[in-house]
Design a protein around this motif. Structure first.
Motif, short mmCIF file in Angstrom:
data_model
loop_
_atom_site.label_atom_id
_atom_site.label_comp_id
_atom_site.label_asym_id
_atom_site.label_seq_id
_atom_site.Cartn_x
_atom_site.Cartn_y
_atom_site.Cartn_z
N GLU A 1 0.92 -1.21 -0.10
CA GLU A 1 0.10 0.04 -0.03
C GLU A 1 0.93 1.52 0.08
O GLU A 1 0.40 2.47 -0.15
CB GLU A 1 -0.84 -0.07 1.07
CG GLU A 1 -0.23 0.22 2.63
CD GLU A 1 -0.09 -1.56 3.23
OE1 GLU A 1 -0.15 -1.68 4.59
OE2 GLU A 1 -0.19 -2.46 2.38
N TYR A 2 2.07 0.99 0.21
CA TYR A 2 3.09 2.48 0.21
C TYR A 2 3.53 2.63 -1.30
O TYR A 2 4.32 3.53 -1.38
CB TYR A 2 4.14 2.25 1.22
CG TYR A 2 3.76 1.98 2.54
CD1 TYR A 2 3.57 3.42 3.15
CD2 TYR A 2 3.87 1.04 3.39
CE1 TYR A 2 3.02 3.25 4.60
CE2 TYR A 2 3.16 0.90 4.60
CZ TYR A 2 3.11 2.06 5.10
OH TYR A 2 2.81 2.17 6.86
N ALA A 3 3.33 1.75 -2.11
CA ALA A 3 3.84 2.10 -3.45
C ALA A 3 3.51 3.54 -4.09
O ALA A 3 4.55 3.97 -4.62
CB ALA A 3 3.37 0.94 -4.58
N LEU A 4 2.31 3.77 -4.17
CA LEU A 4 1.96 5.12 -4.70
C LEU A 4 2.66 6.34 -4.04
O LEU A 4 3.39 7.22 -4.49
CB LEU A 4 0.52 5.21 -4.65
CG LEU A 4 0.00 6.49 -5.47
CD1 LEU A 4 0.14 6.70 -6.70
CD2 LEU A 4 -1.82 6.72 -5.00
N GLU A 5 2.83 6.34 -2.74
CA GLU A 5 3.44 7.34 -2.01
C GLU A 5 4.83 7.15 -2.09
O GLU A 5 5.26 8.31 -2.34
CB GLU A 5 3.13 7.22 -0.47
CG GLU A 5 3.88 8.38 0.34
CD GLU A 5 3.26 8.20 2.01
OE1 GLU A 5 3.42 9.25 2.68
OE2 GLU A 5 2.94 6.92 2.36
N GLY A 6 5.45 6.11 -2.40
CA GLY A 6 6.86 6.05 -2.81
C GLY A 6 7.24 6.78 -3.96
O GLY A 6 8.01 7.48 -4.32
N TYR A 7 6.28 6.28 -5.26
CA TYR A 7 6.55 7.16 -6.49
C TYR A 7 6.36 8.47 -6.43
O TYR A 7 6.94 9.26 -7.35
CB TYR A 7 5.76 6.06 -7.36
CG TYR A 7 6.30 4.93 -7.82
CD1 TYR A 7 7.57 4.72 -8.42
CD2 TYR A 7 5.54 3.73 -7.55
CE1 TYR A 7 8.15 3.59 -8.89
CE2 TYR A 7 6.14 2.37 -7.81
CZ TYR A 7 7.45 2.29 -8.59
OH TYR A 7 8.16 1.43 -8.66
N GLU A 8 5.52 8.85 -5.57
CA GLU A 8 5.24 10.38 -5.47
C GLU A 8 6.31 10.94 -5.06
O GLU A 8 6.56 12.32 -5.16
CB GLU A 8 3.95 10.67 -4.68
CG GLU A 8 2.54 10.29 -5.27
CD GLU A 8 1.36 10.51 -4.41
OE1 GLU A 8 1.77 10.63 -3.04
OE2 GLU A 8 0.28 10.33 -4.83
N LEU A 9 7.26 10.37 -4.16
CA LEU A 9 8.28 10.88 -3.86
C LEU A 9 9.73 10.71 -4.80
O LEU A 9 10.75 10.99 -4.46
CB LEU A 9 8.94 10.24 -2.33
CG LEU A 9 7.79 10.65 -1.47
CD1 LEU A 9 7.90 9.78 -0.01
CD2 LEU A 9 8.04 12.16 -1.09
N ASP A 10 9.23 10.31 -6.01
CA ASP A 10 10.31 10.27 -7.16
C ASP A 10 11.45 9.05 -6.71
O ASP A 10 12.83 9.33 -6.77
CB ASP A 10 10.86 11.32 -7.26
CG ASP A 10 11.83 11.33 -8.92
OD1 ASP A 10 11.21 10.55 -9.58
OD2 ASP A 10 12.74 12.00 -8.87
N VAL A 11 11.04 7.80 -6.19
CA VAL A 11 12.07 6.71 -5.54
C VAL A 11 12.42 6.06 -7.01
O VAL A 11 11.63 6.12 -8.13
CB VAL A 11 11.46 5.80 -4.67
CG1 VAL A 11 11.20 6.70 -3.36
CG2 VAL A 11 10.39 5.14 -5.33
N ALA A 12 13.47 5.50 -7.24
CA ALA A 12 14.08 4.92 -8.32
C ALA A 12 13.16 3.64 -8.49
O ALA A 12 12.90 3.20 -9.57
CB ALA A 12 15.33 4.48 -8.32
N ASP A 13 12.97 2.87 -7.42
CA ASP A 13 12.20 1.45 -7.77
C ASP A 13 11.59 1.21 -6.33
O ASP A 13 11.82 1.94 -5.24
CB ASP A 13 13.05 0.35 -8.09
CG ASP A 13 12.34 -0.57 -9.15
OD1 ASP A 13 10.96 -0.66 -8.98
OD2 ASP A 13 12.84 -1.15 -9.93
N TYR A 14 10.77 0.36 -6.59
CA TYR A 14 9.89 -0.18 -5.08
C TYR A 14 9.69 -1.78 -5.29
O TYR A 14 9.13 -2.38 -6.06
CB TYR A 14 8.32 0.30 -5.26
CG TYR A 14 7.57 -0.04 -4.14
CD1 TYR A 14 7.25 1.16 -3.09
CD2 TYR A 14 7.00 -1.16 -3.97
CE1 TYR A 14 6.37 0.61 -1.88
CE2 TYR A 14 6.14 -1.24 -2.76
CZ TYR A 14 5.94 -0.56 -1.86
OH TYR A 14 4.87 -0.82 -1.08
N LEU A 15 10.61 -2.35 -4.17
CA LEU A 15 10.71 -3.83 -4.02
C LEU A 15 9.98 -4.20 -3.00
O LEU A 15 10.09 -3.89 -1.76
CB LEU A 15 12.22 -4.32 -3.82
CG LEU A 15 13.24 -3.81 -4.95
CD1 LEU A 15 14.60 -4.20 -4.71
CD2 LEU A 15 12.80 -4.04 -6.35
#
Length: 244
Positions: free
Chosen positions: A85-99
């Motif tokens: 559930e944290y994936a969207l928030e992570g990408y909003e912070l411009d992270v390189a990837d989400y594992l």
């Protein structure tokens, strides 16, 4: 390109161990340190010493998301978590990837390669005097640095015979060697503009002084025959003083 300096930040001992083991398997990575909390890692991240951070989200005290929000200048960040559930928030912070844990080595390697390509493109853009977005910036540099193995090698413009475009890459040909670089032909065309080069085809830029002959729809350079595009013919003829 030199090895990417990275750190692992995770409060779970098992995750710290297998992420460290994964890093050791990747020749392009150099592990600087391993931390069990975001608070302990904050100083080294803020100093800019780490180019890549494998960062857990759910940690006591300071979460990974909260840590990211404190950073003025961010390294490349790959989030690691058991909670999708944290994936969207992570990408909003411009992270390189989400594992998403448990993380397979194949998925880990894919994320690392994505970061390596991004960093390589940034270095290439600086070397050519172009912004990472490909916008032209005035430069008088008569050389370019390109990756060869794990090194960045200097190539003088005067040694370049021609540049070949291959999708997301360009191949820089000299008399004795060739170098593959993650870049766009438009970027190379802008960099070489005014330095004795001309676009002869959508996939080729050549050194005018090194053209040996022109016949039909072909340009010969260093015993290599390259195509001459119909839309480029007049400009090439003018540059070479050829009248048909």
């Amino acid at each position: 390109m030199e090895r990417i300096k990275c750190i692992v930040v995770d409060d779970e001992p098992i995750a710290r161990q297998y992420l460290s083991d994964y890093v050791a398997k990747m020749p392009q990575l150099e592990l600087l340190a391993v931390f069990s909390s975001a608070k302990d890692a904050w100083e080294i991240i803020g100093s800019g010493a780490a180019e890549l951070v494998f960062l857990d989200i759910q940690m006591p005290g300071l979460t990974g998301i909260e840590l990211i929000r404190t950073l003025q200048k961010k390294p490349a960040i790959i989030l690691t978590t058991a909670y999708s559930e944290y994936a969207l928030e992570g990408y909003e912070l411009d992270v390189a990837d989400y594992l998403l844990k448990p993380i397979s080595f194949d998925r880990f390697a894919k994320a690392v390669n994505k970061v390596a390509e991004r960093l390589e493109k940034q270095i290439g853009s600086i070397s050519t005097g172009l912004s990472p977005t490909g916008e032209n910036e005035t430069t008088t540099r008569d050389f370019i640095f390109v990756k060869s193995g794990y090194k960045s090698v200097k190539v003088n413009v005067s040694d370049i015979l021609y540049v070949e475009g291959m999708k997301e890459y360009v191949v820089i040909h000299t008399k004795d060697k060739k170098f593959t670089k993650l870049d766009r032909m438009k970027n190379m065309e802008n960099f070489l503009k005014g330095k004795g080069f001309i676009r002869v085809h959508k996939s080729y830029i050549v050194s005018v002084k090194n053209i040996d002959s022109v016949f039909g729809n072909t340009i010969e350079i260093n015993q290599k025959q390259l195509p001459l595009g119909r839309s480029f013919r007049d400009e090439v003829n003018n540059a070479l003083g050829i009248s048909e």
